[in-house]
Design an enzyme around this catalytic site. Sequence first.
Site, mmCIF file in Angstrom:
data_model
loop_
_atom_site.group_PDB
_atom_site.id
_atom_site.type_symbol
_atom_site.label_atom_id
_atom_site.label_comp_id
_atom_site.label_asym_id
_atom_site.label_seq_id
_atom_site.Cartn_x
_atom_site.Cartn_y
_atom_site.Cartn_z
ATOM 1 N N GLY A 14 0.404 -1.250 0.239
ATOM 2 C CA GLY A 14 0.203 0.083 0.196
ATOM 3 C C GLY A 14 0.634 1.399 0.136
ATOM 4 O O GLY A 14 0.748 2.499 1.238
ATOM 5 N N ILE A 19 -0.560 7.025 4.055
ATOM 6 C CA ILE A 19 0.467 6.488 5.454
ATOM 7 C C ILE A 19 1.944 6.000 4.644
ATOM 8 O O ILE A 19 3.121 6.043 4.847
ATOM 9 C CB ILE A 19 0.171 5.895 6.164
ATOM 10 N N GLY A 20 1.128 5.043 3.420
ATOM 11 C CA GLY A 20 2.157 4.069 2.690
ATOM 12 C C GLY A 20 3.577 4.619 1.950
ATOM 13 O O GLY A 20 4.374 4.683 2.456
ATOM 14 N N TYR A 172 -14.646 -3.315 8.903
ATOM 15 C CA TYR A 172 -12.911 -3.103 9.245
ATOM 16 C C TYR A 172 -12.606 -2.903 11.030
ATOM 17 O O TYR A 172 -11.637 -3.555 10.429
ATOM 18 C CB TYR A 172 -13.616 -0.844 8.712
HETATM 19 N N1 LIG Z 1 -6.364 6.742 7.136
HETATM 20 C C1 LIG Z 1 -6.934 6.588 8.844
HETATM 21 O O1 LIG Z 1 -7.319 7.067 9.543
HETATM 22 C C2 LIG Z 1 -6.267 5.156 9.158
HETATM 23 C C3 LIG Z 1 -6.447 5.276 10.359
HETATM 24 C C4 LIG Z 1 -5.858 3.789 11.656
HETATM 25 C C5 LIG Z 1 -5.855 2.916 10.151
HETATM 26 N N2 LIG Z 1 -5.372 3.126 8.669
HETATM 27 C C6 LIG Z 1 -4.960 1.966 8.087
HETATM 28 O O2 LIG Z 1 -3.874 2.658 7.275
HETATM 29 C C7 LIG Z 1 -3.269 1.950 6.271
HETATM 30 C C8 LIG Z 1 -2.819 2.197 5.024
HETATM 31 O O3 LIG Z 1 -4.462 3.804 4.830
HETATM 32 P P1 LIG Z 1 -4.542 4.757 4.407
HETATM 33 O O4 LIG Z 1 -4.934 5.689 5.004
HETATM 34 O O5 LIG Z 1 -2.891 5.294 4.329
HETATM 35 O O6 LIG Z 1 -5.363 4.674 3.472
HETATM 36 P P2 LIG Z 1 -4.763 4.746 1.380
HETATM 37 O O7 LIG Z 1 -4.128 6.288 1.536
HETATM 38 O O8 LIG Z 1 -6.042 4.459 1.165
HETATM 39 O O9 LIG Z 1 -3.984 3.789 1.299
HETATM 40 C C9 LIG Z 1 -4.363 2.744 1.518
HETATM 41 C C10 LIG Z 1 -2.885 1.777 0.590
HETATM 42 O O10 LIG Z 1 -3.503 0.146 0.349
HETATM 43 C C11 LIG Z 1 -3.881 0.408 -1.034
HETATM 44 N N3 LIG Z 1 -4.291 -1.096 -1.428
HETATM 45 C C12 LIG Z 1 -6.046 -0.665 -1.595
HETATM 46 N N4 LIG Z 1 -6.529 -2.054 -1.619
HETATM 47 C C13 LIG Z 1 -5.069 -2.669 -1.682
HETATM 48 C C14 LIG Z 1 -5.662 -4.248 -2.833
HETATM 49 N N5 LIG Z 1 -6.635 -5.023 -2.830
HETATM 50 N N6 LIG Z 1 -4.123 -4.431 -3.048
HETATM 51 C C15 LIG Z 1 -3.524 -3.499 -3.261
HETATM 52 N N7 LIG Z 1 -3.141 -2.854 -2.487
HETATM 53 C C16 LIG Z 1 -4.242 -2.030 -2.734
HETATM 54 C C17 LIG Z 1 -4.038 1.360 -2.190
HETATM 55 O O11 LIG Z 1 -3.688 1.437 -3.171
HETATM 56 P P3 LIG Z 1 -4.475 2.612 -3.860
HETATM 57 O O12 LIG Z 1 -3.529 4.272 -3.863
HETATM 58 O O13 LIG Z 1 -4.660 2.100 -5.448
HETATM 59 O O14 LIG Z 1 -5.841 2.610 -3.192
HETATM 60 C C18 LIG Z 1 -2.957 2.592 -1.111
HETATM 61 O O15 LIG Z 1 -1.726 2.230 -0.994
HETATM 62 C C19 LIG Z 1 -4.890 1.020 6.090
HETATM 63 O O16 LIG Z 1 -4.023 -0.437 6.839
HETATM 64 C C20 LIG Z 1 -5.453 1.880 7.590
HETATM 65 O O17 LIG Z 1 -6.618 0.597 7.864
HETATM 66 C C21 LIG Z 1 -5.739 4.095 8.506
#
Ligand SMILES: NC(=O)c1ccc[n+]([C@@H]2O[C@H](COP(=O)([O-])OP(=O)(O)OC[C@H]3O[C@@H](n4cnc5c(N)ncnc54)[C@H](OP(=O)(O)O)[C@@H]3O)[C@@H](O)[C@H]2O)c1
Length: 294
Positions: A14, A19-20, A172
């Site tokens: 990701g 975050i990634g 989730y």
């Molecule tokens: N944002 C928050 O407030 C928050 C809070 C707590 C925990 N988290 C956790 O933080 C982590 C990152 O989330 P984020 O908030 O940074 O969201 P994000 O920007 O949407 O990042 C998610 C990443 O996962 C990839 N992804 C999604 N579905 C996938 C699949 N089927 N196969 C491969 N890659 C996939 C996305 O690809 P694309 O770029 O193509 O979409 C993106 O690179 C997640 O595990 C989330 O649960 C987030």
Amino acid sequence: MVQDIGEKTVVITGATSGIGLATATELAGRGAYVIGVGRDKQRCSHAKEHIAATTGARTDFLTADLRMQKNVRQLAEDIQALLMEHGEKNLDLLINNAGMISAWYTLTDEGLETQFAVNHLAPFLLTHLLMPILLKSSEPRVLTVSSKSHRGTRIRFDDIMLKKSYSCLGAYKHTKLCNVMFMAELQRRFGNGNLRAFAVDPGLVRTEIGMKGTGGLVSFVWSMRARGGITPEQGASTCIHLASHEGPGEGIYWKDCAPIPSSGYSRRVAEAKQLWELSEKMCAIPPGGFGKTD
Ligand SMILES: NC(=O)c1ccc[n+]([C@@H]2O[C@H](COP(=O)([O-])OP(=O)(O)OC[C@H]3O[C@@H](n4cnc5c(N)ncnc54)[C@H](OP(=O)(O)O)[C@@H]3O)[C@@H](O)[C@H]2O)c1
């Protein structure tokens, strides 16, 4: 103490947004060899270009849709091939960060509830497949990005695919609890050597996660809520801390660069073992075969 991570090899799933991407950018900028994983080729190219433009660092990206276990298996092979090409035999750090939300109940082509497949089973299977090269590292670390959402829920052993009742947030929360229990059980099973496992709570972060597999009200509510969140760079800080600190300290669940207690349920040992054994079964890993890939 901060250690030099210039020699470290890192895989981040990701890594194309949020975050990634922020974590990959910072670690690559500090000199680590980073392999990013994304689901879309073009978004992988953009992320690679972004990191090069921001830090001057070279990264490699692999494309894999983590909904499907056959893709996770291919990804593990591709990672090992890339490391070999790069003259590396071991992996120092695996960051299971990819995650998604789905407003609708959907099954993958392999018949698994989609959030469970991407958010829990994919990290479980990828960690299993990469375990032999992680264990070759002198100080292997596995991080899985969980969330405060793991609180106030339990593992639905009676309905693991949530067929009887599904809600976007409920599903989730279920997966984010799995993340914590997986890391705790990994530490119990493999922590006798140098391996460390961590579940990371990044806080509320301003990303688009809640606007991707959703629409309508869920998307709107997330966009409003995320406005009050921290930046992805701030959200990446605990991952960076755990990646770069020598002997970061005890504790499985980390937030704001420090260990804090996870939910009472997440600390249940019998349920973590049950989840582990069920996950092995669902990933077609022979009982007790986690980490053994020969
Ligand atoms: N944002 C928050 O407030 C928050 C809070 C707590 C925990 N988290 C956790 O933080 C982590 C990152 O989330 P984020 O908030 O940074 O969201 P994000 O920007 O949407 O990042 C998610 C990443 O996962 C990839 N992804 C999604 N579905 C996938 C699949 N089927 N196969 C491969 N890659 C996939 C996305 O690809 P694309 O770029 O193509 O979409 C993106 O690179 C997640 O595990 C989330 O649960 C987030």
